[in-house]
Enzyme design. Structure first.
Site, PDB file in Angstrom:
ATOM      1  N   LYS A  83       0.699  -1.146  -0.121  1.00 35.22           N
ATOM      2  CA  LYS A  83      -0.112   0.079  -0.033  1.00 35.22           C
ATOM      3  C   LYS A  83       0.795   1.235  -0.088  1.00 35.22           C
ATOM      4  O   LYS A  83       1.784   1.331   0.822  1.00 35.22           O
ATOM      5  CB  LYS A  83      -0.848  -0.067   1.279  1.00 35.22           C
ATOM      6  CG  LYS A  83      -2.316   0.461   1.094  1.00 35.22           C
ATOM      7  CD  LYS A  83      -2.955   0.198   2.705  1.00 35.22           C
ATOM      8  CE  LYS A  83      -4.247   0.776   2.701  1.00 35.22           C
ATOM      9  NZ  LYS A  83      -4.614   0.481   3.999  1.00 35.22           N
TER      10      LYS A  83
HETATM   11  C1  E4P Z   1      -8.239   1.580   3.917  1.00 38.32           C
HETATM   12  O1  E4P Z   1      -7.340   0.541   3.502  1.00 38.32           O
HETATM   13  C2  E4P Z   1      -7.810   2.302   5.415  1.00 38.32           C
HETATM   14  O2  E4P Z   1      -6.977   1.490   6.103  1.00 38.32           O
HETATM   15  C3  E4P Z   1      -9.324   2.405   5.919  1.00 38.32           C
HETATM   16  O3  E4P Z   1     -10.141   2.158   5.407  1.00 38.32           O
HETATM   17  C4  E4P Z   1      -9.396   3.597   6.536  1.00 38.32           C
HETATM   18  O4  E4P Z   1     -10.588   3.852   7.196  1.00 38.32           O
HETATM   19  P1  E4P Z   1     -10.753   5.035   8.565  1.00 38.32           P
HETATM   20  O5  E4P Z   1     -11.166   6.419   7.740  1.00 38.32           O
HETATM   21  O6  E4P Z   1     -12.136   4.361   9.257  1.00 38.32           O
HETATM   22  O7  E4P Z   1      -9.567   4.950   9.371  1.00 38.32           O
END
Ligand code: E4P
Length: 222
Positions: A83
């Site tokens: 990522k």
């Molecule tokens: C996605 O890969 C992220 O880890 C995640 O969905 C972030 O979500 P949040 O806005 O609830 O922290």
């Protein structure tokens, strides 16, 4: 649409994995930090527990360092996805990792324009953050729908991973928009299962069944 857990908690992953519907896992530095354990150990345990894709996020900011870290993360397992953030360096790292056949998830995406860049960089998937867009009075679902539509028009192979989902309707609307994957926290996954009419219906079925058993047992002992 495949359903992913957005967590680094092995207990949460094991619980949903047992339901037979877990398509994969996404993690981020916040979620891994929350576990308070050695990140490498956390990632390896998740990669072993889950058959599907697991996103592991880089924490360096410059492209060379991201590529280095990305190679290391990718080597942790065949289901590891690297990522990288939607930044100029992140795009450079994404295209270089893609050239090495390493699958990349471009994260922190908040617009269709950014999603075009991710696809052009060769990302395996792109993560638009719906809940965080809603938090700033934008329409997360609308952005997701636009990304799904434009990927279809352009014929991009990059998968759309709807992220930052906060409630079951985010999941339903992501599926309707054509997202390939939806990732959500454990509490949202659990809410997908629950419906008060299911609980009421089950209570009623079991009470009626028990009534019959009591009646039959009474007749047998008379
Ligand atoms: C996605 O890969 C992220 O880890 C995640 O969905 C972030 O979500 P949040 O806005 O609830 O922290």
């Amino acid at each position: 649409m495949r359903l992913f857990l957005d967590t680094a908690s092995i207990e949460e992953i094991r619980t949903v994995n047992a339901w037979g519907v877990l398509g994969g896992v996404t993690t981020n530095p916040t979620l891994v930090a929350r576990e308070g354990l050695d990140p490498d150990e956390v990632w390896k345990e998740i990669l072993t527990e889950v058959k599907g894709d697991v996103s592991l996020e880089v924490t360096d900011l410059d492209a060379d360092a991201m590529v280095e870290q990305g190679r290391r993360l990718a080597s942790m397992g065949p289901n590891a996805i690297v990522k990288v953030p939607m930044t100029p360096d992140g795009l450079t790292a994404a295209s270089r990792l893609h050239a090495e056949s390493i699958r990349v998830n471009v994260t922190l995406v908040f617009s269709a324009a950014q999603a075009i860049l991710a696809a052009e960089a060769g990302a395996y998937c792109v993560s638009p953050f719906l809940g965080r867009l809603d938090d700033v009075a934008s329409d997360g679902i609308d952005v997701l729908r636009t990304i799904c539509d434009l990927y279809a028009v352009q014929g991009y192979d990059t998968k759309v991973l709807a992220a930052s989902l906060r409630h079951p309707m985010h999941v339903v609307e992501s599926a309707l928009a054509g997202a390939d994957i939806a990732t959500m926290p454990f509490d949202v996954f659990t809410k997908l299962v629950k419906h008060p009419l299911t609980d009421l219906g089950l209570d009623r079925f079991l009470a009626d069944w028990q009534g019959l058993r009591t009646e039959l047992d009474g007749e047998a002992s008379a």
